[in-house]
Scaffold this active site. Structure first.
Site, PDB file in Angstrom:
ATOM      1  N   PHE A 115      53.425  25.849 -34.496  1.00 54.13           N
ATOM      2  CA  PHE A 115      54.421  26.806 -34.012  1.00 54.13           C
ATOM      3  C   PHE A 115      55.067  27.645 -34.998  1.00 54.13           C
ATOM      4  O   PHE A 115      55.885  28.742 -34.891  1.00 54.13           O
ATOM      5  CB  PHE A 115      55.388  25.868 -33.478  1.00 54.13           C
ATOM      6  CG  PHE A 115      56.419  25.341 -34.268  1.00 54.13           C
ATOM      7  CD1 PHE A 115      57.677  25.605 -34.528  1.00 54.13           C
ATOM      8  CD2 PHE A 115      56.067  23.987 -35.044  1.00 54.13           C
ATOM      9  CE1 PHE A 115      58.491  24.855 -35.395  1.00 54.13           C
ATOM     10  CE2 PHE A 115      57.040  23.413 -35.849  1.00 54.13           C
ATOM     11  CZ  PHE A 115      58.361  23.810 -36.014  1.00 54.13           C
ATOM     12  N   LYS A 116      54.964  27.255 -36.363  1.00 56.53           N
ATOM     13  CA  LYS A 116      55.587  28.155 -37.498  1.00 56.53           C
ATOM     14  C   LYS A 116      55.029  29.511 -37.508  1.00 56.53           C
ATOM     15  O   LYS A 116      55.791  30.344 -37.805  1.00 56.53           O
ATOM     16  CB  LYS A 116      55.525  27.411 -38.992  1.00 56.53           C
ATOM     17  CG  LYS A 116      55.858  25.801 -38.943  1.00 56.53           C
ATOM     18  CD  LYS A 116      57.320  25.101 -38.695  1.00 56.53           C
ATOM     19  CE  LYS A 116      57.644  24.110 -38.645  1.00 56.53           C
ATOM     20  NZ  LYS A 116      57.480  23.507 -40.099  1.00 56.53           N
TER      21      LYS A 116
END
Length: 461
Positions: free
Chosen positions: A109-110
Site C-alpha cells: 500500500f505504500k
C-alpha cells in the site's frame, strides 16, 4: 490551505513547503489548518470518478498552491505505474470487502503514496533548483516503495534504514537489489523503533538537516497521508449501498499513518461508522483504544513485521485533535513520554476515542489460522497483515454493516507465513521472479545515531 505543527510554534506554511519540510522544525508533525467538510452533493458527484480523477479532487483541497495542471499530471504519472486499471480495486469474498492496495511497483500500500511523493519531490526540487537527501526508516514496505518512488530521479539521494533480519526476505531484497547510484540501504542492528528514533533525531538536528537538505518519506510527511485519504473515498463509493449508508474500515496498522488517513476522510464527511484498528502482538494502539493504556513495551517479532512497532509516529497527529487542537498539551505529553513511558487520558477523552475507533489485537496463531481458513472458504490468499484486519473485522463487525478490510501487501511478500497456513507458496508476480539471484548492496551498521549520521555525511551529495 496552510499547514501548522502539532507542537504549535511554526509560522503557517503552504502545501509545497510542508512537503519539503517533512517533520516540522519544532519537532511536531504538520497538519492542515482546517480539514474541509464535504456535503452529500459533493460526495455524490465524486462517486463515479476514476481513481485519478478522485485523487485530483481530494488533493486539490489540500494542495491549493499547486497549479491544477501540474497536480493532475503528477497524479496521472504516478498511477501509470500500477498494474490494475482501478489502482485500488475492491473485491468481495465471503461477505468481506477487500480493498487491494498492492498493485503498485513494490506490491504494498505504500506505493499509493510514495509513487506520488517521489514525483512531487522531483517536481518541487526542479522548480526550486535544489537537491534533497531523503532519510527514512522502514519496518518493511515503506523502504522499497520509497526507493522505487525516487530511484534514478534527478537531484535526489535516498537513505533507508531497516532493522537487520527483521523484515521478510522479499521485503529486504526489494530494497537491497536496487543498485541506482542515488539509493543507499542501511541495515541497522536493532528494531524498527530504533531506526525511526534515529531518523527523528537527525531531523531534529536542525543544522544537520539544513546542511544536507534532508527530506522525509516516512508518514511523518503530510503528502503521504493525503495520498492515502483518497482510497478510503474510492472504496466507500464501491461498497456503500444505499449511498450514504455507513461502513467500517478495518485497518492493520502499526504506525497509525494508514488509519489516520481514514480518520481524515471521516472528518471530511465520509460516512464511516467506525475505524477498526487491527494490530498484532505489538498492541500498544489496541491497548490504547480498548483500555486507555498507551504505555511503551518491547517489540515482539511476528509474521506481520510491518506492524512490529511500539512507538507509532502518526499517533501525535490524532492526539492533536483528541486534545482539542491544543499544542501545549501535545508537547507536554511527548515531553513526559521518554521518562514516564506512557501517556494518560481522561475518561472523557477515552469516550471520544471509542466513538471513533474499535480495536482488536490478533496474535500469530490467529493470523495463520485466518489465512488458512479464508483460503479454504474462498480460494483467496491473504498476506499476514491483511489477515489481522480480516480476523478483527469478522469478530467485531457483526451487525451487518459492510466491512472494508485494507489488503496492505501482496501475499508473495510473506511466502513463509503463507506456506505455514496453506501448505504452498503463493503465486509470484512477475516483479518478484528471480529476485533472490539479483545482485544486492547494503551497509550493515549498529543502530547508533552517530554511525548512521557519519554514513550519510560520507554519501550525501
Amino acid at each position: 490551505m496552510n499547514y501548522i505543527s502539532t507542537r504549535g510554534t511554526i509560522t503557517p506554511i503552504g502545501f509545497k513547503d510542508a512537503v519539503m519540510m517533512g517533520l516540522a522544525t519544532d519537532g511536531g508533525l504538520l497538519l492542515p489548518e482546517t480539514i474541509p467538510a464535504l456535503d452529500r452533493s459533493t460526495l455524490e458527484a465524486w462517486r463515479t470518478l476514476s481513481y485519478q480523477e478522485l485523487a485530483f479532487n481530494v488533493m486539490s483541497l489540500f494542495a491549493t498552491d499547486m497549479p491544477a495542471g501540474d497536480l493532475k499530471r503528477l497524479i496521472d504519472t504516478s498511477y501509470a505505474t500500477f498494474t490494475h486499471a482501478e489502482i485500488t480495486p475492491v473485491v468481495k469474498k465471503d461477505g468481506v470487502h477487500i480493498l487491494e492496495l498492492f498493485h503498485g511497483p513494490t506490491l504494498a500500500f505504500k506505493d499509493v503514496a510514495l509513487q506520488f511523493l517521489g514525483n512531487l519531490f522531483e517536481y518541487l526540487l526542479k522548480e526550486r533548483g535544489e537537491r534533497m537527501n531523503i532519510v527514512g526508516a522502514t519496518s518493511g514496505d515503506t523502504g522499497s516503495a520509497a526507493i522505487y518512488g525516487v530511484r534514478g530521479k534527478e537531484n535526489i539521494n535516498i537513505f533507508i534504514l531497516h532493522p537487520h533480519g527483521k523484515t521478510s526476505p522479499v521485503q529486504a531484497l526489494q530494497m537491497t537489489t536496487v543498485l541506482d547510484p542515488n539509493v543507499h540501504n542501511i541495515a541497522a542492528r536493532g528494531t524498527f523503533d530504533d531506526c525511526q528514533n534515529i531518523v527523528k533525531s537527525l531531523f531534529n538536528d536542525l543544522p544537520f538537516k539544513e546542511r544536507y537538505a534532508l527530506g522525509a518519506v516516512n508518514s511523518i510527511n503530510w503528502a503521504r497521508v493525503l495520498a492515502q485519504v483518497v482510497y478510503y473515498f474510492y472504496a466507500y463509493f464501491r461498497v456503500a449501498e444505499p449511498f450514504g449508508s455507513e461502513v467500517v474500515f478495518s485497518v492493520p496498522t502499526g504506525n497509525f499513518g494508514d488509519i489516520f488517513a481514514g480518520y481524515v476522510a471521516k472528518r471530511m464527511g465520509l460516512p464511516v461508522q467506525k475505524l477498526l484498528l487491527a494490530t498484532n502482538e505489538n498492541n500498544i494502539l489496541a491497548r490504547f483504544v480498548t483500555e486507555g493504556d498507551y504505555s511503551l513495551g518491547d517489540v515482539v517479532p511476528t509474521v506481520s513485521p510491518s506492524m512490529d512497532i511500539q512507538l507509532a509516529s502518526n499517533f501525535e497527529r490524532y492526539l492533536f485533535y483528541l486534545f482539542d487542537e491544543d499544542p501545549a498539551r501535545v508537547c507536554q505529553a511527548f515531553a513526559a513520554l521518554p521518562t514516564k513511558g506512557r501517556i494518560d487520558f481522561s475518561p472523557a477523552e477515552m469516550a471520544r476515542v471509542r466513538d471513533e475507533f474499535i480495536s482488536r489485537s490478533v496474535n500469530e496463531t490467529e493470523t495463520i489460522e485466518t489465512i488458512s481458513s479464508f483460503h479454504a472458504e474462498t480460494g483467496y490468499i491473504l498476506d499476514p497483515h491483511t489477515a489481522v484486519g480480516v480476523k478483527a473485522a469478522r469478530e467485531l463487525v457483526t451487525d451487518g454493516t459492510p466491512a472494508i478490510c485494507l489488503a496492505t501487501a501482496h501475499p508473495a511478500k510473506f511466502a513463509e507465513a503463507v506456506v505455514r497456513a496453506v501448505g504452498f507458496e503463493p503465486p509470484r508476480p512477475a516483479s518478484l521472479e528471480g529476485i533472490e539471484q539479483l545482485p544486492s548492496r547494503c551497509q550493515l551498521l549498529d543502530a547508533d545515531r552517530d554511525s548512521i549520521k557519519a554514513f550519510i555525511e560520507e554519501k550525501a551529495r
